[in-house]
Design a protein around this motif. Structure first.
Motif, PDB file in Angstrom:
ATOM      1  N   PHE A 107       1.230  -1.210  -0.514  1.00 25.03           N
ATOM      2  CA  PHE A 107      -0.100   0.005  -0.147  1.00 25.03           C
ATOM      3  C   PHE A 107       0.529   1.126  -0.129  1.00 25.03           C
ATOM      4  O   PHE A 107       0.552   1.777   0.081  1.00 25.03           O
ATOM      5  CB  PHE A 107      -0.432   0.008   0.951  1.00 25.03           C
ATOM      6  CG  PHE A 107      -1.667  -0.845   1.488  1.00 25.03           C
ATOM      7  CD1 PHE A 107      -1.968  -1.440   0.061  1.00 25.03           C
ATOM      8  CD2 PHE A 107      -1.934  -1.485   2.777  1.00 25.03           C
ATOM      9  CE1 PHE A 107      -3.316  -2.948   0.403  1.00 25.03           C
ATOM     10  CE2 PHE A 107      -2.979  -3.089   2.932  1.00 25.03           C
ATOM     11  CZ  PHE A 107      -3.706  -2.998   1.344  1.00 25.03           C
ATOM     12  N   LEU A 144      -9.017   1.000   2.119  1.00 25.54           N
ATOM     13  CA  LEU A 144      -8.488   2.687   1.284  1.00 25.54           C
ATOM     14  C   LEU A 144      -9.484   3.119   0.347  1.00 25.54           C
ATOM     15  O   LEU A 144      -9.930   2.313  -0.792  1.00 25.54           O
ATOM     16  CB  LEU A 144      -7.219   1.704   0.684  1.00 25.54           C
ATOM     17  CG  LEU A 144      -6.428   1.114   1.549  1.00 25.54           C
ATOM     18  CD1 LEU A 144      -5.070   0.080   0.803  1.00 25.54           C
ATOM     19  CD2 LEU A 144      -5.804   2.016   2.810  1.00 25.54           C
ATOM     20  N   LEU A 180      -4.136  -1.861  -6.209  1.00 29.73           N
ATOM     21  CA  LEU A 180      -3.050  -2.219  -5.035  1.00 29.73           C
ATOM     22  C   LEU A 180      -3.895  -3.387  -4.535  1.00 29.73           C
ATOM     23  O   LEU A 180      -2.683  -3.726  -3.776  1.00 29.73           O
ATOM     24  CB  LEU A 180      -4.627  -1.195  -4.136  1.00 29.73           C
ATOM     25  CG  LEU A 180      -4.204   0.630  -3.969  1.00 29.73           C
ATOM     26  CD1 LEU A 180      -4.783   1.675  -3.519  1.00 29.73           C
ATOM     27  CD2 LEU A 180      -2.371   0.906  -3.067  1.00 29.73           C
ATOM     28  N   TRP A 190      -8.359  -5.680   5.311  1.00 31.52           N
ATOM     29  CA  TRP A 190      -8.539  -4.377   4.155  1.00 31.52           C
ATOM     30  C   TRP A 190      -9.568  -4.375   3.010  1.00 31.52           C
ATOM     31  O   TRP A 190     -10.157  -5.578   2.685  1.00 31.52           O
ATOM     32  CB  TRP A 190      -7.600  -4.120   3.381  1.00 31.52           C
ATOM     33  CG  TRP A 190      -6.280  -3.815   4.494  1.00 31.52           C
ATOM     34  CD1 TRP A 190      -5.064  -4.492   5.104  1.00 31.52           C
ATOM     35  CD2 TRP A 190      -5.530  -2.509   4.671  1.00 31.52           C
ATOM     36  NE1 TRP A 190      -4.814  -4.279   5.593  1.00 31.52           N
ATOM     37  CE2 TRP A 190      -4.705  -2.977   6.009  1.00 31.52           C
ATOM     38  CE3 TRP A 190      -5.992  -1.355   4.727  1.00 31.52           C
ATOM     39  CZ2 TRP A 190      -3.784  -1.844   6.817  1.00 31.52           C
ATOM     40  CZ3 TRP A 190      -4.861  -0.495   4.968  1.00 31.52           C
ATOM     41  CH2 TRP A 190      -4.134  -0.107   6.255  1.00 31.52           C
ATOM     42  N   VAL A 207     -10.505  -1.640  -0.725  1.00 28.61           N
ATOM     43  CA  VAL A 207     -10.020  -0.906  -1.622  1.00 28.61           C
ATOM     44  C   VAL A 207     -10.747  -1.089  -2.537  1.00 28.61           C
ATOM     45  O   VAL A 207     -11.569  -2.020  -2.974  1.00 28.61           O
ATOM     46  CB  VAL A 207      -8.668  -1.751  -2.412  1.00 28.61           C
ATOM     47  CG1 VAL A 207      -8.283  -0.603  -3.071  1.00 28.61           C
ATOM     48  CG2 VAL A 207      -7.838  -2.182  -1.174  1.00 28.61           C
ATOM     49  N   ARG A 249      -0.898   3.640  -6.952  1.00 21.51           N
ATOM     50  CA  ARG A 249      -1.296   2.465  -6.487  1.00 21.51           C
ATOM     51  C   ARG A 249      -1.029   4.737  -5.288  1.00 21.51           C
ATOM     52  O   ARG A 249      -1.042   3.455  -3.851  1.00 21.51           O
ATOM     53  CB  ARG A 249      -0.112   2.094  -5.723  1.00 21.51           C
ATOM     54  CG  ARG A 249      -0.486   0.557  -6.447  1.00 21.51           C
ATOM     55  CD  ARG A 249       0.734  -0.113  -5.535  1.00 21.51           C
ATOM     56  NE  ARG A 249       1.826   0.326  -5.921  1.00 21.51           N
ATOM     57  CZ  ARG A 249       2.265  -0.983  -4.613  1.00 21.51           C
ATOM     58  NH1 ARG A 249       1.946  -0.527  -3.594  1.00 21.51           N
ATOM     59  NH2 ARG A 249       3.795   0.156  -4.166  1.00 21.51           N
ATOM     60  N   VAL A 303      -3.376   6.324  -2.401  1.00 21.22           N
ATOM     61  CA  VAL A 303      -4.522   5.890  -2.063  1.00 21.22           C
ATOM     62  C   VAL A 303      -5.081   7.916  -0.948  1.00 21.22           C
ATOM     63  O   VAL A 303      -4.203   8.404  -0.659  1.00 21.22           O
ATOM     64  CB  VAL A 303      -4.159   5.459  -0.443  1.00 21.22           C
ATOM     65  CG1 VAL A 303      -5.236   5.817   0.389  1.00 21.22           C
ATOM     66  CG2 VAL A 303      -3.827   4.282  -0.220  1.00 21.22           C
TER      67      VAL A 303
END
Length: 205
Positions: free
Chosen positions: A25, A50, A61, A95, A97, A110, A112
């Motif tokens: 991440f 995320l 990701l 997690w 995403v 990637r 965030v």
């Protein structure tokens, strides 16, 4: 206004965990790690999300996380709200995403945009009031189902969700016991909330 600044995840091996979060991440400012000292089983009662700007970034990701050792709980898919997937890292943290965008607008990255911590709680209304009493400001509230607190000074947002609903959204059983294996850092001092989530004052650097 009280704000959540960072979180510390309790892990089995600090070096391995740092290596994973960097490779998967690219996180090192808002997510910290410490050695786990208490046992835990099953669902730990929280998820971290995320939030990114486009579907290609979700894929980038998740692909990086899976390559670094994470396992998939829910494969990426389109939905009414956007696009996303759920995974579990090597230390057991869940997690999500996701993006609200339906189409890509640029090359995959990637990057965030923000991080959302959702706590699974027994009584959303009661826990909401507990946090309001400690200086948190409500940004969104949907009765006894969901609460999101304002966090203007932080890239990490805090929300409350019913524990069973949060587990269902993550694709896991709601059963679990022992340590949450997470410590939250903010500017309201040290305390433990009604569902056992521990807070500490944000370290000064």
């Amino acid at each position: 206004m009280t704000t959540l600044h960072t979180v510390t995840l309790e892990v089995a091996n600090i070096a391995s965990a740092r290596s994973f979060y960097t490779a998967a991440f690219g996180l090192d400012q808002e997510i910290h790690v410490n050695i786990a000292t208490a046992p835990t089983t099953g669902f730990r009662g929280f998820t971290l999300s995320l939030l990114v700007s486009q579907p290609a970034n979700v894929d980038a990701l998740i692909d990086a996380a899976l390559a670094a050792g994470a396992s998939s709980l829910k494969p990426t898919a389109k939905s009414l709200w956007g696009y996303g997937g759920v995974l579990q890292d090597p230390d057991g943290t869940i997690w999500k995403v996701a993006t609200s965008a339906k189409k890509n607008t640029g090359p995959a990255s990637r990057t965030v945009e923000s991080i959302a911590l959702l706590l699974g709680v027994a009584d959303v209304k009661a826990t909401k009031q507990f946090y309001v009493d400690r200086g948190f400001s409500v940004a969104k509230s949907f009765g006894s189902n969901y609460v999101e607190f304002a966090g203007a000074a932080s890239r990490v947002s805090l929300g409350l969700y019913k524990r069973r609903a949060l587990a269902k959204d993550a694709g896991v059983s709601p059963e679990g016991s022992g340590s949450h294996r997470i410590v939250l850092h903010g500017d309201a001092g040290s305390f433990v909330d009604p569902d056992g989530f521990a807070w500490e004052e944000t370290p000064r650097v």
